[in-house]
Design a protein around this motif. Structure first.
Motif, PDB file in Angstrom:
ATOM      1  N   TYR A   1       0.778  -1.166   0.109  1.00 37.60           N
ATOM      2  CA  TYR A   1       0.108  -0.069   0.058  1.00 37.60           C
ATOM      3  C   TYR A   1       0.978   1.317   0.085  1.00 37.60           C
ATOM      4  O   TYR A   1       0.685   2.243  -0.684  1.00 37.60           O
ATOM      5  CB  TYR A   1      -0.844  -0.052   1.252  1.00 37.60           C
ATOM      6  N   LYS A   2       1.966   1.400   0.911  1.00 32.24           N
ATOM      7  CA  LYS A   2       2.915   2.321   0.841  1.00 32.24           C
ATOM      8  C   LYS A   2       3.801   2.310  -0.444  1.00 32.24           C
ATOM      9  O   LYS A   2       3.840   3.795  -0.880  1.00 32.24           O
ATOM     10  CB  LYS A   2       3.718   2.285   2.078  1.00 32.24           C
ATOM     11  N   TYR A   3       4.070   1.248  -0.968  1.00 32.28           N
ATOM     12  CA  TYR A   3       5.094   1.285  -2.061  1.00 32.28           C
ATOM     13  C   TYR A   3       4.026   2.131  -3.110  1.00 32.28           C
ATOM     14  O   TYR A   3       4.857   2.661  -4.046  1.00 32.28           O
ATOM     15  CB  TYR A   3       5.253  -0.053  -2.434  1.00 32.28           C
TER      16      TYR A   3
ATOM     17  N   ASN B   1       1.409   3.981  -3.424  1.00 34.62           N
ATOM     18  CA  ASN B   1       1.142   5.369  -3.073  1.00 34.62           C
ATOM     19  C   ASN B   1       2.079   6.082  -3.216  1.00 34.62           C
ATOM     20  O   ASN B   1       2.182   7.343  -3.602  1.00 34.62           O
ATOM     21  CB  ASN B   1       0.533   5.458  -1.852  1.00 34.62           C
ATOM     22  N   LYS B   2       3.617   5.592  -3.091  1.00 29.53           N
ATOM     23  CA  LYS B   2       4.683   6.441  -3.296  1.00 29.53           C
ATOM     24  C   LYS B   2       5.035   6.218  -4.783  1.00 29.53           C
ATOM     25  O   LYS B   2       5.928   7.344  -5.339  1.00 29.53           O
ATOM     26  CB  LYS B   2       5.883   6.022  -2.263  1.00 29.53           C
TER      27      LYS B   2
END
Length: 464
Positions: free
Chosen positions: A435-437, A439-440
């Protein structure tokens, strides 16, 4: 309950090409679209789904016999019969509690939207059976119906969060605004993430290698039709089709590859007006809040990277079936593994080199998962009589089951298996990391832009 089942059966009997556009029509009217415009959007979407289903079926009908011939040439004989997703779906719908998952899916989605914990509105009710399959698998293994429902609810939440995290990437890949994919096959990106992050550090894998980028390097050989012809010809020869049969298969695959992007444009034509209307509606009602429309994966089928990857992995899939110890499945009906191709597309931005490597790494998971699933699906088929001609003791399964690690980890975890409990923790940790990856990381069209700029700068400096 029986009346409810009859109503749902009737709606499902209409087919996804009617069911999903009907929901889109209602959403359009709710968002303030004029009846004529909403109706045209719904009809166009129905045409797009029908056209895409026809071409996918055409592709599968061409490739599957070649795959079967390739497998027969090896002399392999494995006990579990692969029925593919259609067989798994028909068996799952025959389970007593299957229809309850319409309420579960809609209820969880509505709650998360109200609490502003998701931006995705999942209208892909056609694939509710996937949640029912998860619940039954967990129930079968753990003996707890509650555990089955809890796991299915978790799956609904994860599908919505996958829709959230992939939306801008899907918009970049398809050109369709405010649309995402809520099919659980996108969860294949979870376990593929560590390998993709490793490839982030290898220069070779950081060169843009989607089909658009390859056009400047390969010329005519990067055209969809030509790639399809070459891949089909190679598969035909490997299957010992002879020259005539191989050339016919080559033309069939080339035809499908040429038609996919043409039909995918109809999704944009249909969904763009709805996205605009929904955007205006949300601005008026909820202070500029966005809502994404969650749909089935075929909206991505216009990307040729999916088909190049899936077909090139066919002989690899069969090769694994032959050599892997403990495997009981010969992949036939599920030989085209959409889950790996779709998850790989979204994770890598269409980088073919990465997608193929990720496919080779992950295919064994599906064979072992299908072997694990065989007694469960066979037991349900025997219990319900959903499969015509099914004999007691026969073994059936689905070789490209979506989200296999999620389903098996949770099933065994509720059975208090320590390794599975650890697997659940690892899976959920990787999901948060994904999820973080996503979105980044940059969207596909810009993902490898920096490396290209640096290369061009070096060239200019050298020239001076």
């Amino acid at each position: 309950m029986e009346i409810f089942q009859e109503i749902i059966n009737y709606i499902l009997g209409l087919g996804s090409a009617i069911f999903v556009p009907l929901i889109i029509l209602l959403l359009g009217l709710l968002a303030g679209m004029k009846l004529k415009k909403a109706f045209m959007s719904a009809v166009t979407l129905g045409i797009a789904f029908t056209g895409m289903s026809m071409v996918i079926g055409f592709m599968s009908n061409a490739v599957s016999p070649a795959s079967e011939a390739l497998a027969k040439n090896t002399g392999i004989s494995l006990p579990a019969l692969d029925l593919g997703w259609t067989g798994a779906a028909s068996i799952t719908w025959s389970w007593t509690y299957a229809f309850v998952f319409f309420a579960v899916t809609i209820g969880v989605n509505f709650l998360l939207l109200v609490l502003n914990l998701t931006k995705t509105l999942n209208v892909d009710m056609w694939n509710v059976w996937g949640k029912a399959l998860t619940a039954y698998l967990v129930y079968y293994v753990s003996g707890s119906l509650i555990a089955g429902f809890v796991t299915a609810i978790i799956q609904v939440v994860l599908e919505l969060k996958l829709g959230d995290m992939f939306q801008r990437h899907i918009q970049d890949l398809t050109g369709i605004p405010l649309v995402t994919v809520t099919h659980f096959m996108t969860s294949s990106a979870v376990l593929l993430l560590p390998f993709n992050m490793l490839m982030d550090k290898i220069p070779f894998f950081n060169k843009r290698s989607d089909t658009n980028a390859l056009k400047s390097k390969l010329g005519i050989f990067s055209e969809n039709s030509v790639m399809g012809f070459i891949i089909g010809l190679g598969l035909g020869l490997a299957a010992a089709y002879g020259v005539s049969g191989s050339l016919n298969l080559a033309i069939q695959v080339a035809t499908a590859m040429a038609l996919f992007p043409m039909i995918s444009k109809m999704f944009m034509q249909s969904l763009s007006p709805l996205a605009d209307a929904m955007s205006e509606f949300m601005k008026r009602k909820f202070k500029d809040r966005e809502v994404y429309i969650g749909l089935d994966w075929p909206i991505l089928a216009g990307r040729s990277e999916i088909w190049v990857t899936a077909i090139l992995l066919v002989p690899v899939f069969i090769g694994y079936a032959i050599v892997l110890p403990g495997n009981e499945v010969l992949p036939l009906a599920g030989i085209i593994n959409y889950a790996i191709a779709v998850g790989g597309l979204l994770l890598t931005g269409g980088n073919l080199a990465r997608m193929l490597v990720l496919g080779v790494i992950s295919l064994p998971i599906y064979l072992y998962a299908a072997t694990y699933l065989a007694p469960i699906l066979s037991g349900l088929a025997e219990q319900t009589g959903a499969v015509e001609g099914f004999k007691q003791g026969q073994s059936i399964t689905w070789s490209s089951i979506e989200g296999p690690e999620f389903r098996i980890f949770f099933a065994e975890a509720f059975n208090l298996n320590p390794a599975a409990i650890a697997g659940v923790v690892i899976f959920m940790g990787l999901f948060v990391l994904l999820y973080k990856y996503m979105n980044k990381v940059e969207v596909p069209s810009k993902r490898y832009e920096q490396g290209t700029k640096e290369k061009n700068l070096k060239v200019e400096t050298t020239a001076k």
